[in-house]
Design a protein around this motif. Structure first.
Motif, short mmCIF file in Angstrom:
data_model
loop_
_atom_site.label_atom_id
_atom_site.label_comp_id
_atom_site.label_asym_id
_atom_site.label_seq_id
_atom_site.Cartn_x
_atom_site.Cartn_y
_atom_site.Cartn_z
N PRO A 63 27.26 -42.76 -15.24
CA PRO A 63 26.64 -42.74 -13.91
C PRO A 63 26.85 -44.05 -13.16
O PRO A 63 27.05 -45.11 -13.75
CB PRO A 63 25.17 -42.52 -14.21
N LYS A 64 26.78 -43.98 -11.84
CA LYS A 64 26.87 -45.15 -10.98
C LYS A 64 25.99 -44.93 -9.76
O LYS A 64 26.14 -43.92 -9.05
CB LYS A 64 28.32 -45.38 -10.54
N VAL A 65 25.08 -45.86 -9.51
CA VAL A 65 24.24 -45.82 -8.32
C VAL A 65 24.90 -46.67 -7.24
O VAL A 65 25.29 -47.81 -7.50
CB VAL A 65 22.82 -46.33 -8.61
N ILE A 66 25.05 -46.12 -6.04
CA ILE A 66 25.67 -46.84 -4.93
C ILE A 66 24.68 -46.96 -3.78
O ILE A 66 23.61 -46.35 -3.80
CB ILE A 66 26.97 -46.13 -4.48
N ASP A 67 25.04 -47.74 -2.76
CA ASP A 67 24.06 -48.15 -1.77
C ASP A 67 23.54 -47.02 -0.89
O ASP A 67 22.44 -47.09 -0.35
CB ASP A 67 24.63 -49.27 -0.89
N SER A 68 24.33 -45.96 -0.72
CA SER A 68 23.91 -44.84 0.14
C SER A 68 24.74 -43.61 -0.25
O SER A 68 25.68 -43.71 -1.03
CB SER A 68 24.12 -45.20 1.62
N PRO A 69 24.41 -42.44 0.28
CA PRO A 69 25.13 -41.22 -0.09
C PRO A 69 26.62 -41.29 0.22
O PRO A 69 27.06 -42.01 1.10
CB PRO A 69 24.43 -40.13 0.73
N VAL A 70 27.39 -40.51 -0.52
CA VAL A 70 28.85 -40.44 -0.37
C VAL A 70 29.19 -39.81 0.98
O VAL A 70 28.62 -38.80 1.39
CB VAL A 70 29.48 -39.62 -1.51
N ASP A 71 30.14 -40.43 1.67
CA ASP A 71 30.61 -39.91 2.95
C ASP A 71 32.05 -39.41 2.87
O ASP A 71 32.43 -38.47 3.56
CB ASP A 71 30.51 -41.00 4.02
N ASP A 72 32.87 -40.04 2.03
CA ASP A 72 34.28 -39.66 1.93
C ASP A 72 34.83 -40.10 0.58
O ASP A 72 34.38 -41.10 0.01
CB ASP A 72 35.09 -40.30 3.06
N ILE A 73 35.80 -39.35 0.06
CA ILE A 73 36.47 -39.69 -1.19
C ILE A 73 37.97 -39.55 -0.98
O ILE A 73 38.43 -38.56 -0.40
CB ILE A 73 36.01 -38.81 -2.36
N LYS A 86 33.82 -43.95 0.16
CA LYS A 86 33.17 -44.58 1.30
C LYS A 86 31.79 -43.98 1.46
O LYS A 86 31.62 -42.76 1.41
CB LYS A 86 33.96 -44.37 2.60
N THR A 87 30.79 -44.83 1.61
CA THR A 87 29.43 -44.33 1.74
C THR A 87 29.05 -44.19 3.21
O THR A 87 29.73 -44.68 4.11
CB THR A 87 28.43 -45.28 1.05
N LYS A 88 27.93 -43.54 3.44
CA LYS A 88 27.48 -43.31 4.82
C LYS A 88 27.04 -44.61 5.50
O LYS A 88 27.01 -44.67 6.73
CB LYS A 88 26.35 -42.29 4.82
N SER A 89 26.74 -45.63 4.73
CA SER A 89 26.38 -46.92 5.33
C SER A 89 27.61 -47.79 5.57
O SER A 89 27.47 -48.90 6.09
CB SER A 89 25.40 -47.66 4.42
N SER A 117 38.54 -64.37 11.42
CA SER A 117 38.02 -64.34 12.78
C SER A 117 37.05 -65.48 13.08
O SER A 117 36.84 -65.84 14.24
CB SER A 117 37.31 -63.02 13.04
N GLY A 118 36.43 -66.02 12.05
CA GLY A 118 35.41 -67.04 12.27
C GLY A 118 34.07 -66.47 12.64
O GLY A 118 33.13 -67.20 12.96
N HIS A 119 33.92 -65.13 12.60
CA HIS A 119 32.66 -64.48 12.93
C HIS A 119 31.96 -64.02 11.66
O HIS A 119 32.61 -63.60 10.70
CB HIS A 119 32.89 -63.27 13.84
N ASP A 120 30.63 -64.11 11.67
CA ASP A 120 29.86 -63.62 10.53
C ASP A 120 29.70 -62.10 10.57
O ASP A 120 29.65 -61.46 9.52
CB ASP A 120 28.48 -64.28 10.50
N GLU A 121 29.59 -61.53 11.79
CA GLU A 121 29.41 -60.09 11.94
C GLU A 121 30.78 -59.42 12.04
O GLU A 121 31.42 -59.44 13.10
CB GLU A 121 28.58 -59.79 13.19
N VAL A 122 31.23 -58.86 10.94
CA VAL A 122 32.55 -58.21 10.95
C VAL A 122 32.45 -56.70 10.73
O VAL A 122 33.47 -56.02 10.68
CB VAL A 122 33.47 -58.83 9.88
N GLY A 123 31.24 -56.19 10.61
CA GLY A 123 31.07 -54.75 10.52
C GLY A 123 31.31 -54.20 9.13
O GLY A 123 31.43 -54.92 8.14
N VAL A 124 31.39 -52.86 9.08
CA VAL A 124 31.60 -52.15 7.82
C VAL A 124 32.77 -51.19 8.00
O VAL A 124 33.41 -51.14 9.05
CB VAL A 124 30.32 -51.38 7.42
N VAL A 125 33.04 -50.40 6.98
CA VAL A 125 34.19 -49.50 7.00
C VAL A 125 33.80 -48.16 7.61
O VAL A 125 32.78 -47.57 7.24
CB VAL A 125 34.73 -49.28 5.57
N SER A 126 34.58 -47.70 8.57
CA SER A 126 34.32 -46.40 9.19
C SER A 126 35.28 -45.32 8.70
O SER A 126 34.96 -44.14 8.73
CB SER A 126 34.41 -46.50 10.72
N LYS A 127 36.49 -45.73 8.25
CA LYS A 127 37.46 -44.72 7.84
C LYS A 127 38.51 -45.37 6.95
O LYS A 127 38.86 -46.54 7.13
CB LYS A 127 38.13 -44.09 9.07
#
Length: 896
Positions: A63-73, A86-89, A117-127
């Motif tokens: 088993p493996k617990v991840i941060d949020s539900p699965v969104d894509d494989i 890829k998770t929903k978060s 980029s020098g930015h702290d806010e770089v977002g997350v993965v969408s696709k």
């Protein structure tokens, strides 16, 4: 002597299945499992080489617990051994061993993006996008203008193109360093109607370099694609330049780009030089296009009615297009290309306008242009998904749901339309109306075709239920009805290419499809849908592995910790606990070929995601032997599928195909490298080998008792179509026109000794009076011969031909008994109400699938599993755009 029973023991993280003299109490087994899983979680993390391997007779659970539900494989690699989740978060996880050990990647990606980029806010993965030609090349699209690329299948990453919001990226199938990408301009994030909101198209030839150079090549884009198709040899022809790009875009547009509905100022164009010179128009008013096997489809908006479209078809690499010829003059609002895998086209057409949950299925000839009605009132949803699927691995077998009768009174858009629990009397005959409303009461039934949509019959009900009790069911109402993909609460009917004959489904026995959870059970067929078995009370989600040698299931209606599996195609089922807490199981998936012995079960627990790998690779001690010599001394047998009406005649599509498959009780693995052997022998033609030609339809028999098997009625001319059937003057000069007696052989059918004949005559208007006389004489002869052939096989008239050489078994199918089709319909769809155009998701000319390139969105049946996506041609949804668009809402993914 103590009676032996099958027991299941837990040892550390494994499950042993072996015979035990006595099974320990359930509470003790559960306690042991909880204790050992807890200690394993607390133990120091093991390296990949230290991970425990399953022992003989055991199922290894990881088993493996991840941060949020699965969104894509995504499955990547020669054997699909590398898995990305890829998770929903927006987190991303990677595994190199079919999902056993996982490495989180989001922190690595964010650190890489921030460093560049020098930015702290770089977002997350969408696709996540995998190169179709070089699977080591992977692109992760981010949410805040930061994106990432990997050249080694995700082992290392670097930042890609910081600063531009990518909506979609499409890597060239042959030139893996070439890519197309779409991006909406920054003004699209504003709620104001002002500003320059346009979808732009960019191209690069150095995707894998540190700083790819992107060049804008077009704007006001609706859809785009490379013309080359890596998974389709037909579209990899040398005459198609590797540089060719096909785009649908607004012509002479300015200001804010229009979205939603069909548009008369959108053309489909192509360029062979990356738009350095003016592109050539492929189809004026062509809004959407789709590649599918040997065909290209374009939805062309009507020149006068902007809410209606025409389907244009090419089978010569896009050189020429012909309009799809449908037998009924009805408005066409959207299409779903259901299947093109066997040399012809299954087409679902929405004739009825928006908010209607049914349409008509047509099947074409080998050219993909001349269509005849196959199934009316086929169930569909707003996304263009249809309850229709091919039984993969076998030829000519399809399963579908249709609405047998429709009550159009008291419209209720939130009612799916299954008969209510009180069993109200059915109303109406479901006669075709141009602007029909969604029905309040609809009676959905499941049908199967063994001759590629030529004829449909109800699914045979199993004789006994899962408890071994005889199923009491009146003969006229006793059929099996299964849920399809349009109703996501239950698992849909499902098959895989490499598990020949195996079909799974959830539903009920009776005269209509139920949706109450206490009335839905799980069913299994091992002969391509001919016969069925109820294998479990209740609804379960399922997956197939090892070429059908493993089937794994879990309850999908309530939280569970139990898994069921069978290694002998349903003869026996074993149960074990796969987790120490009950989780909401969303799905069970396997690598896309469905040949491995490792499965992934994923679901949710207290807001987190849970992935559990089940490794069955040690439940048998050996691989199967004797595939080259199936028989008594082999683990394999020969099996030939057959249709339900053939009375033991094992022929489908005009031939007897003998498949080599593992015997049910052979306790061994097929193995991933196993290749199924096939032996083919052509059969004599019967009525099942023919369908009605364009302009004809079957005359139904036994309509008063639809559950009885009846003879196929003759093909008769549709009222109002008589003049079009023989009008050779309307086809292009220089081509030939085929004159039939209303019958055509099912495309791909190879039967010998034809029952029905046809003749060809030159096209064009130059045929004189004498020529037309000859034409009509030939047609009369063909019709006469067809009538004699039909009568000779009819039980009613067969005795009249007993002494003159006619005879043979008559073909029998159960007609589904719907009323005759109305051809005079009223068209009251308001062409001015553009807002009424279907608000459908853009990637479904209407593409979602149902094999075998997979849809990557999470649905009830398999993220990147062996399930085929449906391909739909429809207008995009209306509404304001932003740079956070879901890709599904704008571009049709042209993969088929």
């Amino acid at each position: 002597q103590t009676q032996s029973t099958w027991g299941i023991w837990k040892s550390k993280m494994t499950v042993s299945v072996r015979r035990q003299p006595k099974r320990p109490s359930r509470c003790l087994v559960v306690a042991v499992l909880v204790l050992l899983i807890g200690s394993a979680t607390a133990a120091p993390k093991k390296t990949k080489s230290e991970l425990e391997k399953p022992k003989s007779g055991q199922v290894l659970i990881t088993p493996k617990v991840i941060d949020s539900p699965v969104d894509d494989i995504k499955w990547v690699g020669a054997k699909s051994e590398t898995v990305f989740v890829k998770t929903k978060s927006g987190s991303l996880y990677r595994s190199d061993d079919f999902g056993r050990a996982w490495v989180p990647l989001l922190s690595v990606l964010q650190a890489t993006g921030s460093l560049v980029s020098g930015h702290d806010e770089v977002g997350v993965v969408s696709k996540l996008v995998v190169s179709p030609g070089e699977q080591d090349l992977i692109v992760a699209i981010g949410t805040k203008n930061h994106h990432w690329i990997s050249n080694d299948r995700g082992k290392s990453w670097r930042a890609l193109n910081e600063g531009r919001a990518l909506h979609e990226i499409m890597i060239h199938p042959l030139q893996s360093r070439w890519a197309l990408a779409s991006s909406w301009t920054p003004d699209c994030t504003n709620e104001s109607e002002e500003g320059y909101c346009v979808k732009e198209l960019y191209m690069t030839k150095n995707l894998a370099e540190k700083k790819p150079l992107w060049e804008k090549i077009s704007d006001y884009v609706v859809q785009f694609s490379w013309a080359k198709q890596v998974d389709n040899p037909f579209w990899d022809a040398p005459e198609i330049p590797v540089e060719r790009i096909i785009v649908s875009r607004f012509s002479d547009a300015e200001g804010k780009q229009k979205v939603g509905g069909w548009h008369q100022d959108v053309d489909t164009v192509f360029s062979d030089d990356f738009f350095k010179t003016a592109p050539r128009i492929l189809m004026p008013r062509g809004n959407k296009f789709l590649f599918s096997n040997n065909f290209m489809f374009v939805a062309q908006v009507d020149a006068k009615k902007k809410t209606e479209v025409h389907l244009m078809v090419s089978n010569d690499l896009g050189r020429t297009f012909k309009e799809a010829m449908l037998p009924f003059k009805l408005s066409q609002h959207s299409y779903t290309i259901l299947d093109t895998s066997e040399g012809s086209v299954f087409l679902h057409v929405n004739h009825y306008g928006p908010n209607v949950n049914y349409g008509i299925i047509y099947t074409s000839d080998a050219t993909g242009t001349r269509f005849t009605l196959s199934l009316d009132h086929n169930v569909r949803n707003a996304d263009g998904q249809c309850d229709f699927d091919k039984v993969l691995g076998l030829e000519g077998i399809y399963i579908a749901n249709y609405i047998e009768e429709v009550d159009v009174e008291d419209e209720d858009d939130n009612n799916r339309g299954i008969k209510n629990d009180k069993g109200n009397k059915r109303k109406g005959s479901g006669a075709r109306k141009q602007n029909a409303k969604k029905a309040k009461n609809q009676y959905i039934r499941t049908v199967v075709s063994f001759d590629k949509g030529g004829n449909w019959r109800y699914l045979a009900a199993p004789e006994k239920d899962a408890d071994g009790k005889t199923i009491a069911c009146p003969q006229e109402e006793c059929s099996l009805n299964l849920h399809g993909i349009t109703f996501q609460q239950f698992g849909p009917f499902y098959s895989t290419e490499n598990a020949v004959g195996v079909v799974m489904g959830t539903g009920n026995v009776g005269d209509y499809l139920r949706s109450r959870t206490d009335e839905v059970n799980t069913y299994f067929s091992r002969d391509g849908g001919l016969t069925w078995h109820e294998i479990r009370k209740g609804s379960y989600i399922y997956e197939i592995g090892d070429h059908g040698g493993l089937i794994v299931m879990a309850d999908d209606q309530k939280a569970t910790k139990e898994i069921l599996f069978t290694w002998n195609e349903g003869l026996t089922w074993e149960i074990f606990e796969f987790y120490n807490k009950e989780i909401e199981v969303e799905n069970i998936v396997i690598e896309p070929n469905a040949t491995a012995q490792q499965f992934l079960v994923y679901g949710t627990l207290e807001g987190k995601g849970v992935i559990v790998q089940l490794d069955f690779s040690k439940i048998h001690d050996r691989d199967c032997e004797g595939a080259d010599a199936p028989g008594e001394d082999s683990d394999f047998e020969l099996w030939s599928p057959s249709g339900a009406s053939l009375a033991g005649r094992k022929c489908l599509m005009g031939r007897q195909v003998s498949y080599t498959r593992r015997k049910q009780q052979s306790a061994c693995f097929n193995g991933q490298e196993y290749e199924r052997r096939e032996l083919v022998k052509n059969c004599d033609c019967t009525e099942e080998d023919y369908e009605c030609d364009y302009g004809y339809e079957r005359r139904k028999l036994n309509v008063d008792n639809k559950a009885k098997v009846g003879e196929l009625g003759p093909c008769v001319a549709i009222k109002g179509m008589e003049n079009n059937i023989t009008n050779a003057a309307n086809c292009p000069i220089g081509e030939m026109f085929e004159v039939t007696g209303g019958y055509r052989k099912v495309p791909g059918d190879s039967c010998v000794n034809d029952l029905h004949t046809s003749y060809t005559v030159p096209c064009g208007g130059g045929v004189g009076h004498a020529g037309w006389m000859v034409l009509f004489v030939l047609l009369a002869i063909v019709v006469l011969l067809g009538g004699i052939t039909y009568a000779s096989r009819s039980a009613k008239f067969k005795h009249l031909f007993g002494n003159i050489g006619f005879g043979g078994g008559s073909a029998k199918y159960a007609p589904i008994g719907r009323a005759g089709v109305d051809t005079a319909v009223e068209d009251d769809y308001d062409e001015e109400e553009e807002g009424e155009a279907e608000l459908l998701r853009d990637n479904v000319i209407m593409g979602y699938t149902q094999a075998q390139n997979r849809d990557t969105t999470v649905t009830r049946r398999g993220i990147e599993s062996a399930s085929k996506p449906v391909n739909a041609i429809k207008p995009p949804p209306a509404g304001h755009r932003s740079n956070s668009y879901d890709d599904d809402e704008d571009d049709f993914d042209p993969r088929v």
